[in-house]
Design a protein around this motif. Structure first.
Motif, mmCIF file in Angstrom:
data_model
loop_
_atom_site.group_PDB
_atom_site.id
_atom_site.type_symbol
_atom_site.label_atom_id
_atom_site.label_comp_id
_atom_site.label_asym_id
_atom_site.label_seq_id
_atom_site.Cartn_x
_atom_site.Cartn_y
_atom_site.Cartn_z
ATOM 1 N N ASP A 68 81.393 0.662 13.181
ATOM 2 C CA ASP A 68 82.029 0.954 11.887
ATOM 3 C C ASP A 68 81.411 2.174 11.219
ATOM 4 O OD1 ASP A 68 83.856 -1.150 12.048
ATOM 5 O OD2 ASP A 68 82.412 -2.574 11.223
ATOM 6 N N LEU A 69 80.935 3.091 12.030
ATOM 7 C CA LEU A 69 80.420 4.368 11.529
ATOM 8 C C LEU A 69 81.245 5.480 12.176
ATOM 9 C CD1 LEU A 69 76.589 3.764 11.944
ATOM 10 C CD2 LEU A 69 77.825 3.858 9.785
ATOM 11 N N GLY A 70 82.121 6.081 11.418
ATOM 12 C CA GLY A 70 82.901 7.174 11.993
ATOM 13 C C GLY A 70 81.990 8.315 12.374
ATOM 14 N N LEU A 72 72.563 9.703 14.086
ATOM 15 C CA LEU A 72 73.165 8.647 13.278
ATOM 16 C C LEU A 72 73.107 7.310 14.014
ATOM 17 C CD1 LEU A 72 74.721 7.688 10.796
ATOM 18 C CD2 LEU A 72 76.830 8.460 11.897
ATOM 19 N N LEU A 73 73.380 7.324 15.316
ATOM 20 C CA LEU A 73 73.342 6.088 16.090
ATOM 21 C C LEU A 73 71.925 5.545 16.198
ATOM 22 C CD1 LEU A 73 74.903 4.039 17.811
ATOM 23 C CD2 LEU A 73 74.451 5.487 19.798
ATOM 24 N N THR A 74 70.938 6.403 16.415
ATOM 25 C CA THR A 74 69.559 5.926 16.545
ATOM 26 C C THR A 74 69.042 5.353 15.221
ATOM 27 O OG1 THR A 74 68.778 8.196 16.188
ATOM 28 C CG2 THR A 74 68.974 7.439 18.460
ATOM 29 N N VAL A 75 69.442 5.931 14.087
ATOM 30 C CA VAL A 75 69.065 5.364 12.789
ATOM 31 C C VAL A 75 69.680 3.964 12.636
ATOM 32 C CG1 VAL A 75 69.373 5.579 10.300
ATOM 33 C CG2 VAL A 75 68.694 7.570 11.644
ATOM 34 N N PHE A 76 70.952 3.829 13.039
ATOM 35 C CA PHE A 76 71.627 2.528 12.998
ATOM 36 C C PHE A 76 70.862 1.506 13.839
ATOM 37 C CE2 PHE A 76 74.554 -0.431 15.062
ATOM 38 C CZ PHE A 76 75.196 -1.002 13.980
ATOM 39 N N VAL A 77 70.456 1.908 15.047
ATOM 40 C CA VAL A 77 69.735 1.000 15.944
ATOM 41 C C VAL A 77 68.383 0.628 15.351
ATOM 42 C CG1 VAL A 77 68.653 0.794 18.216
ATOM 43 C CG2 VAL A 77 70.923 1.819 18.014
ATOM 44 N N GLN A 78 67.677 1.598 14.802
ATOM 45 C CA GLN A 78 66.367 1.310 14.197
ATOM 46 C C GLN A 78 66.494 0.293 13.067
ATOM 47 O OE1 GLN A 78 65.283 5.364 13.237
ATOM 48 N NE2 GLN A 78 63.620 5.345 14.739
ATOM 49 N N GLN A 79 67.510 0.436 12.245
ATOM 50 C CA GLN A 79 67.702 -0.496 11.135
ATOM 51 C C GLN A 79 67.961 -1.912 11.649
ATOM 52 O OE1 GLN A 79 70.924 1.390 9.031
ATOM 53 N NE2 GLN A 79 69.546 2.527 7.676
ATOM 54 N N ARG A 80 68.793 -2.032 12.675
ATOM 55 C CA ARG A 80 69.101 -3.368 13.198
ATOM 56 C C ARG A 80 67.880 -3.987 13.885
ATOM 57 N NH1 ARG A 80 72.147 -1.457 10.390
ATOM 58 N NH2 ARG A 80 74.369 -1.884 10.162
ATOM 59 N N ARG A 81 67.118 -3.177 14.586
ATOM 60 C CA ARG A 81 65.920 -3.693 15.242
ATOM 61 C C ARG A 81 64.885 -4.125 14.202
ATOM 62 N NH1 ARG A 81 65.605 -5.923 19.408
ATOM 63 N NH2 ARG A 81 63.635 -5.050 20.144
ATOM 64 N N SER A 82 64.812 -3.429 13.077
ATOM 65 C CA SER A 82 63.881 -3.828 12.017
ATOM 66 C C SER A 82 64.261 -5.170 11.408
ATOM 67 C CB SER A 82 63.836 -2.757 10.917
ATOM 68 O OG SER A 82 65.067 -2.710 10.215
ATOM 69 N N GLN A 83 65.530 -5.577 11.595
ATOM 70 C CA GLN A 83 65.996 -6.881 11.133
ATOM 71 C C GLN A 83 65.882 -7.949 12.234
ATOM 72 O OE1 GLN A 83 70.018 -5.867 10.143
ATOM 73 N NE2 GLN A 83 69.457 -4.706 8.315
ATOM 74 N N ASN A 84 65.163 -7.594 13.320
ATOM 75 C CA ASN A 84 64.995 -8.505 14.459
ATOM 76 C C ASN A 84 66.308 -8.816 15.153
ATOM 77 O OD1 ASN A 84 62.327 -8.979 14.957
ATOM 78 N ND2 ASN A 84 62.182 -10.676 13.506
ATOM 79 N N ARG A 85 67.220 -7.875 15.162
ATOM 80 C CA ARG A 85 68.510 -8.068 15.823
ATOM 81 C C ARG A 85 68.554 -7.250 17.113
ATOM 82 N NH1 ARG A 85 73.307 -7.439 11.603
ATOM 83 N NH2 ARG A 85 74.383 -8.610 13.251
ATOM 84 N N ARG A 86 69.107 -7.825 18.158
ATOM 85 C CA ARG A 86 69.267 -7.114 19.417
ATOM 86 C C ARG A 86 70.492 -6.202 19.327
ATOM 87 N NH1 ARG A 86 69.105 -12.168 23.506
ATOM 88 N NH2 ARG A 86 68.997 -10.566 25.139
ATOM 89 N N SER A 89 87.860 9.763 14.975
ATOM 90 C CA SER A 89 87.549 10.215 13.623
ATOM 91 C C SER A 89 88.002 9.147 12.639
ATOM 92 C CB SER A 89 88.258 11.539 13.303
ATOM 93 O OG SER A 89 88.130 11.839 11.924
ATOM 94 N N PRO A 90 87.188 8.845 11.622
ATOM 95 C CA PRO A 90 87.605 7.848 10.627
ATOM 96 C C PRO A 90 88.757 8.326 9.757
ATOM 97 C CG PRO A 90 85.578 8.915 9.930
ATOM 98 C CD PRO A 90 85.854 9.399 11.324
#
Length: 411
Positions: free
Chosen positions: A91-93, A105-119, A318-319
């Motif tokens: 959900d990130l255009g 942008l994708l790596t920031v998204f992944v870092q945020q989810r990993r910081s929440q203990n999410r795979r 593109s969104p």
């Protein structure tokens, strides 16, 4: 004959099942058990129509309660196409970003989810259709780490060549074992049970004799899709006849219908001249560019869908685009553009249009993309707009009142 009137539409019976409602035979259960084992790279391989795609979707939906699952489906030509698909799935255009900006942008998204203990799991279907640039991007993403641990898991589906590629990459990436599970072609018993499940969901087992079901299973050659088609054609024949249950004769009729359809398709696909194919549009193309860079050249057909969904003929990530944004309709007289009630609309040579005739060298603008039309110059000058039946299965707004028939052309 009164019983046959309660037949559910065969198209509904054999519609693609959702990921939460699929048939799981012994082979599928074993595959899901294997895929649930921890590994940075997991691959499910098998022949066409062995259920790989359905299993992949089910796997991503049910086995990861606390995971983020990002989808990517081939074919993909390069890194940017892979990143755009993953960003849309998150959900990130991709907006109007360069390849490096998309990756950041994708790596920031992944870092945020990993910081929440999410795979974070990447599901890649039709992986054998990825070209070298797209494969290199997947490898690059797998090497991304958070807290010195791999941040992503990769699950792929495709033929055996996919497993061979990732096993060869195993030592190079130093990510541990590659877990591979192979699906065999469905046995006749598997197909019989599968058809019973399909029909049982709508209480329609009584409309097929056991002989007919076993005959379909035997003729399907281990392919679920073939069993779907033969059973569906048998039920359609049943609706058109006075027989209460489909038997061996009805199945033979379905086989004859299928063979005739394939022969007609081969005849249609054979190169023919304009006199032989009077219903075919003249050869036309659109050249797709973004930011002045040409991305691809698309051959136009009788209906060319444009939008951000991967199910379009022209997928533009593109969104700013609708899932199904616009359609180009081809007729023997020329090509016509119809806006499919999109939010941001379509610009033709700088002017917003909803329905219009297309001429050679017209320039369409949809979101950040430009589509240059290439058709024979004699086409569509003063041509009429397409009739409603030309746009079947599309959601098109009623045509606006036309104030002028003039078409602005840019040479």
């Amino acid at each position: 004959m009164g019983e046959t009137r309660r037949l559910v539409s065969p198209a509904r019976v054999f519609a693609r099942p959702t990921a939460d409602q699929i048939w799981l035979g012994p082979s599928q259960q074993t595959a899901l058990s294997q895929l649930s084992r921890p590994a940075p790279i997991r691959v499910i391989v098998g022949p066409p129509s062995s259920g790989k795609t359905t299993l992949l979707q089910h796997f991503g939906t049910h086995l990861y309660d606390n995971a983020v699952v990002l989808h990517c489906r081939g074919p993909k030509d390069d890194a940017s196409a892979v990143l755009a698909s993953l960003l849309l799935s998150a959900d990130l255009g991709p907006w109007d970003l360069s390849e490096i900006e998309q990756r950041n942008l994708l790596t920031v998204f992944v870092q945020q989810r990993r910081s929440q203990n999410r795979r974070v799991v990447l599901l890649v279907d039709d992986a054998h259709t990825l070209k070298s640039g797209a494969l290199e991007e997947l490898e690059r993403l797998l090497l991304f780490k958070v807290d010195k641990k791999p941040a992503l898991e990769l699950v792929l589906a495709g033929p055996t060549s996919v497993a061979k590629y990732w096993r060869n990459a195993q030592d190079r990436l130093e990510l541990g074992d590659v877990l591979v599970h192979g699906l065999m072609p469905a046995s006749q018993d598997d197909l019989v049970r599968y058809l019973d499940w399909r029909l049982g969901r709508f209480e329609m087992q009584s409309f097929m004799t056991r002989v007919a079901t076993e005959m379909i299973a035997r003729l399907s050659g281990g392919r679920y899709a073939a069993a779907d088609v033969l059973c569906q054609l048998s039920l359609l024949s049943l609706r058109q006849s006075s027989i209460e249950r489909a038997d061996a004769r009805v199945v033979r009729q379905a086989v004859a219908t299928l063979v005739a359809r394939k022969a007609a398709k081969l005849e249609t696909d054979r190169p023919q001249n304009a006199e032989q194919r009077l219903d075919a549009p003249p050869q036309g193309y659109v050249v797709v560019s973004r930011g002045g860079k040409v991305l691809t050249r698309i051959t136009l057909g009788q209906r060319t869908l444009i939008g951000r969904s991967e199910h379009n003929d022209v997928c533009l990530a593109s969104p700013y685009l609708g899932r199904h944004h616009a359609v180009i309709v081809g007729t023997p007289e020329g090509y016509y553009l119809v806006d499919l009630n999109s939010v941001n609309g379509v610009m033709l040579n700088g002017r917003r249009v909803e329905r219009t005739v297309l001429c050679d060298e017209d320039v369409l603008t949809v979101g950040p993309f430009r589509l240059k039309v290439q058709v024979p110059e004699w086409l569509a000058h003063d041509g009429a707009l397409p009739q409603g039946e030309s746009l079947v299965d599309t959601a098109v707004m009623p045509p606006p009142i036309q104030e002028s028939s003039a078409v602005w052309r840019v040479k």
